[in-house]
Scaffold this active site. Structure first.
Site, PDB file in Angstrom:
ATOM      1  N   TRP A  81     -10.924  43.857 -32.801  1.00  0.00           N
ATOM      2  CA  TRP A  81     -10.616  44.839 -33.783  1.00  0.00           C
ATOM      3  C   TRP A  81     -11.835  44.940 -33.867  1.00  0.00           C
ATOM      4  CZ3 TRP A  81     -12.181  43.719 -39.071  1.00  0.00           C
ATOM      5  CH2 TRP A  81     -13.455  43.776 -39.139  1.00  0.00           C
ATOM      6  N   ASP A  82     -12.939  45.101 -33.067  1.00  0.00           N
ATOM      7  CA  ASP A  82     -14.404  46.067 -33.961  1.00  0.00           C
ATOM      8  C   ASP A  82     -14.206  47.456 -33.104  1.00  0.00           C
ATOM      9  OD1 ASP A  82     -15.192  43.466 -33.610  1.00  0.00           O
ATOM     10  OD2 ASP A  82     -16.848  43.963 -32.206  1.00  0.00           O
ATOM     11  N   GLU A 101     -15.829  34.964 -41.348  1.00  0.00           N
ATOM     12  CA  GLU A 101     -15.266  33.995 -40.363  1.00  0.00           C
ATOM     13  C   GLU A 101     -16.447  32.464 -40.846  1.00  0.00           C
ATOM     14  OE1 GLU A 101     -16.826  34.811 -36.233  1.00  0.00           O
ATOM     15  OE2 GLU A 101     -14.879  36.395 -36.503  1.00  0.00           O
ATOM     16  N   LYS A 107     -20.513  35.079 -43.397  1.00  0.00           N
ATOM     17  CA  LYS A 107     -20.845  35.464 -42.276  1.00  0.00           C
ATOM     18  C   LYS A 107     -20.934  37.275 -42.502  1.00  0.00           C
ATOM     19  CE  LYS A 107     -20.356  35.527 -37.469  1.00  0.00           C
ATOM     20  NZ  LYS A 107     -19.168  35.551 -35.994  1.00  0.00           N
ATOM     21  N   GLN A 108     -19.960  38.053 -42.927  1.00  0.00           N
ATOM     22  CA  GLN A 108     -20.388  39.617 -43.216  1.00  0.00           C
ATOM     23  C   GLN A 108     -19.526  39.477 -44.209  1.00  0.00           C
ATOM     24  OE1 GLN A 108     -18.483  39.048 -39.169  1.00  0.00           O
ATOM     25  NE2 GLN A 108     -16.488  41.030 -39.633  1.00  0.00           N
TER      26      GLN A 108
END
Length: 807
Positions: free
Chosen positions: A395-396, A522, A634-635
């Site tokens: 999806w980046d 994630e 994580k992000q």
């Protein structure tokens, strides 16, 4: 976690001089110079060539990749379950025609020799050419200078060119060059940590099997043409390569004489070495030998017929011969001209910080390299600079790259949306496998099929569907390309909205819930009502309903075609509107924040104080269940939603959310720091914004995540652009209107630059905005007026005029 800012991470290094338009390294290379092989790679979206040495003594790891050339392999599970991904996919290296062995007075020389000195490596961001240069003193005292230049054409995506020049600087010597065409080996690399899931797979047996070997030797023609086509053993994908190789001796006054390569050609030497071509001459000071290779690459699907290998061979040979007619100088001139046009609409000036200026331009150049020639494929997470993440598309592309491309290279952003539409049938099949209606795009893929073997952090990330629609929205807002929306765009909207409507349900509380999914973070998996997922699904559902209604009322032919292609029912758009209006978005009234997912605030806090630096990233040091039980990210997750759908949150809401989640975010993902920088700037947390921007800029240039060996983090490059344009410059792209919401720095906080100028396209108009000293000015260099909104008030900026904060 790190708190280093840009001045620390991008500090001056004597071996890395600062130049606004070049990235330079003067350190002596090592035999395993893999990070620099990534940083100085050249690519165009179709071909990628790592900047590793091709001399004896150097690591023979893969050097050339072509988008779509991949091998497949069975995924084996100790415990089986329905609809798990069955086939892995891995980007594999292809033919190399740039290996060179250099002899001086009969002895092979190498960068590793003690007599080699004056090492210089650079990539010129205006020319798009990577250059290696060194000098070498022979045993007889002669000094030669070896220069190797490489480019992957941004004008013709099938073409690459390599020039090797050996010049006599002092004395006299006999110089010989041997050019080799070879097929890469598939041997495992003992230095690679195979336990790191970010790294590409290695195969124990050869992947490329020969189909065509053709050596063109014409009497009286000193050039050689080598053509090769190989088939990937399991996937059946065909990789084609053709090289035109020529050499000449150049005198001290510029006179050139061709050297005959055909007379010294050896062919079919070994399985992995197809041919060798040698030229030699005795040189005096000021004279040189120039060896040119113009190479064409292409790929063909396994679905082709029996004659396809020969057809592919003929096609790449035609391209190579045509490009050889242009020559290395011509290709380099075309490259420089293309990049001048790119910089006119994409360059960002950073005044007062040469380190940041150099780093920003390198990131913009990486985006151009990743996307310029993309067609019929996506952009891998590492571009084509290496095979990290197996060369998969995520999806980046849609979330981090398309917003940039829509404002700078709109043809590329359109092709990427068309690529996703080309995968629609596979996405429909995947949705059916998952017992859902509509289409479910794969989490990671090359050929359109799901390749994620770990479903909690893969298939469960249903938000990939909304990412595809976000890309469509960003492209349409930038270009006004209604034809794309009325055609394949509407089909994508219907099938993704249908997935969301079927995936969720109306609960007894009257809200629409989407359960057991994973958001961008994630470190929280298979949760209920992930805020990011639901916010993006709400947008997807509502827009799909609007577009269908518009087509029904104003474009009956397009509406009829949409019904035929999707089986759209008249009742579906109303169902989508109801679901969107009732969407459950977790919110904690006590804290005044959006909860990342239902129950996230009930989890135990992560012990950040007790987690040493060497335990990051957490995914490599703790079992997933340990991580899932804690409040740790994580992000950026909710923070990313605020960047993508910023107008759905007021500034105070964004600030509360950012302040809550920021200390919980490890930044273990390369997708995080750039987003945190953008949103921190938007909410006035300028100190944090500067720190995160520094981390994003240094991620590859300083190898802070310790995996730049596996390729450039292309999404982070797009995120850097968003941090500067949407964050620090305060520009929001909302449909036809540009909104400007500059955020003043915090008291006592200063920016690391004196001024910032960003450039972009808006509806075909070239725009430029400068922010300096707390003031801003927006120029419209286009031919049409543009609408601009400032503090809720609309302005019309005429062609050739400007708007500033005094208006």
């Amino acid at each position: 976690m790190t708190s280093a800012d840009s001045s620390t991470l991008l500090g001056r290094d004597p071996a890395r001089p600062i130049d606004p338009w070049r990235v330079i390294d003067t350190a002596r290379p090592s035999a395993h110079d893999d990070v620099c092989s990534t940083l100085f790679a050249v690519s165009n979206g179709h071909i990628g060539i790592r900047d590793r040495s091709d001399e004896p003594g150097f690591d023979p790891t893969a050097g050339v990749f072509v988008n779509g050339v991949h091998e497949t392999w069975p995924i084996r599970y100790p415990e089986n379950a329905h609809a798990l991904a069955r086939t892995g996919q891995t980007l594999v290296p292809v033919h190399e025609c740039h290996a060179t062995s250099i002899e001086v007075d009969g002895s092979i020389i190498s960068t590793l020799d003690d007599r080699a000195f004056a090492h210089h490596r650079e990539i010129d961001l205006r020319r798009g050419v990577a250059t290696r240069r060194r000098r070498h003193r022979s045993e007889s005292g002669a000094v030669v200078e070896v220069t190797i230049e490489r480019l992957a054409s941004l004008v013709d995506r099938h073409t690459a060119a390599i020039r090797t020049t050996v010049a006599l600087i002092e004395g006299e010597a006999t110089v010989g060059l041997v050019a080799t065409c070879r097929v890469p080996t598939s041997e495992s690399d003992d230095r690679r940590d195979t336990s790191d899931p970010r790294r590409g797979r290695r195969f124990d047996a050869p992947v490329l099997l020969p189909e065509v070997r053709r050596l063109g030797l014409v009497h009286g023609d000193p050039r050689v043409v080598v053509t090769m086509v190989d088939r990937c053993r399991a996937s059946g994908v065909l990789a084609g390569c053709s090289a035109v190789i020529s050499a000449e001796r150049r005198g001290a006054h510029g006179h050139a004489h061709p050297l005959d390569l055909a007379a010294s050609t050896d062919s079919a030497l070994r399985d992995d070495e197809v041919s060798r071509h040698r030229c030699a001459a005795t040189l005096r000071a000021g004279e040189s030998i120039v060896l040119d290779r113009v190479v064409a690459y292409d790929v063909a699907s396994a679905a082709g017929g029996h004659g396809l290998p020969d057809e592919l061979a003929a096609a790449v040979e035609r391209v190579a011969r045509s490009a050889d007619g242009v020559g290395f100088e011509g290709l380099a001139r075309d490259q420089e001209s293309w990049l001048a046009g790119f910089h006119a609409v994409a360059d960002i000036d950073v005044v007062g910080s040469p380190e940041i200026q150099q780093a920003v331009r390198w990131h913009l150049f990486q985006l151009a390299q990743a996307a310029a020639g993309v067609a019929g494929g996506g952009i891998p997470a590492k571009g084509l600079t290496a095979d990290g993440y197996d060369g998969h598309y995520f999806w980046d592309t849609e979330v981090y790259l398309v917003p940039f491309l829509a404002r700078t290279l709109p043809d590329s952003s359109r092709r990427l949306i068309e690529f996703r539409h080309g995968q629609l049938q596979a996405a429909r099949r995947r949705a059916a496998e998952m017992s859902q209606r509509g289409a479910l795009f794969p989490w990671r893929t090359i050929n359109g099929e799901e390749a994620s073997a770990y479903y909690p952090a893969g298939t469960a990330q249903y938000h990939i569907d909304a990412a595809v629609i976000h890309a469509l929205d960003r492209h349409l807002a930038a270009t006004g390309d209604r034809s794309l929306l009325d055609g394949i765009g509407a089909e994508l909207l219907v099938e993704t909205a249908r997935l969301w409507a079927d995936l969720g349900f109306h609960g007894s509380d009257g809200r629409f819930h989407i359960n057991r999914v994973t958001g961008p973070d994630e470190y929280s998996a298979v949760v209920d009502d992930n805020a990011y997922t639901n916010i993006m699904a709400r947008f997807n559902l509502a827009w799909a309903a609007d577009v269908v209604e518009q087509l029904r009322s104003s474009a009956p032919d397009d509406y009829a075609r949409l019904i035929r292609s999707t089986g759209l029912l008249a009742t579906e758009p109303d169902e989508w509107r109801v679901a969107a209006a009732a969407m459950a978005i977790p919110y904690d009234t006590g804290l005044g924040i959006h909860e990342q997912d239902e129950g996230f605030l009930d989890l135990a806090p992560w012990d950040f104080a007790g987690t040493p630096a060497e335990k990051y990233p957490l995914l490599l040091n703790f079992h997933p269940l340990v991580i899932y039980r804690h409040q740790v990210l994580k992000q950026a997750d909710v923070v990313l939603a605020m960047l993508l759908r910023d107008h759905e949150f007021d500034v105070e809401q964004r600030r509360r959310n950012f302040d809550f989640y920021d200390p919980l975010t490890t930044g273990d993902s390369s997708l995080s720091a750039c987003v945190q920088a953008a949103v921190a700037a938007q909410v006035g947390r300028i100190g944090s914004a500067v720190r995160y921007l520094g981390q994003a800029l240094a991620l590859d240039l300083a190898d802070t995540h310790r995996n730049t060996i596996d390729g450039v983090h292309i999404a982070n490059c797009g995120g850097v652009w968003a941090a500067l344009v949407n964050g620090f410059a305060g520009i929001r792209f909302r449909g036809d209107v540009l909104a400007i919401e500059p955020s003043p720095p915090e008291s006592g906080t200063s920016l690391p630059w004196d001024g910032l100028t960003v450039r972009f396209l808006h509806r075909g108009n070239r725009c430029e905005m400068t922010v300096s000293g707390g003031h801003w000015r927006l120029w419209n260099h286009g031919e049409d007026p543009i609408e601009v909104e400032v503090d809720g008030q609309g302005h019309l900026v005429a062609p050739g005029s400007w708007l500033d904060d005094d208006d």
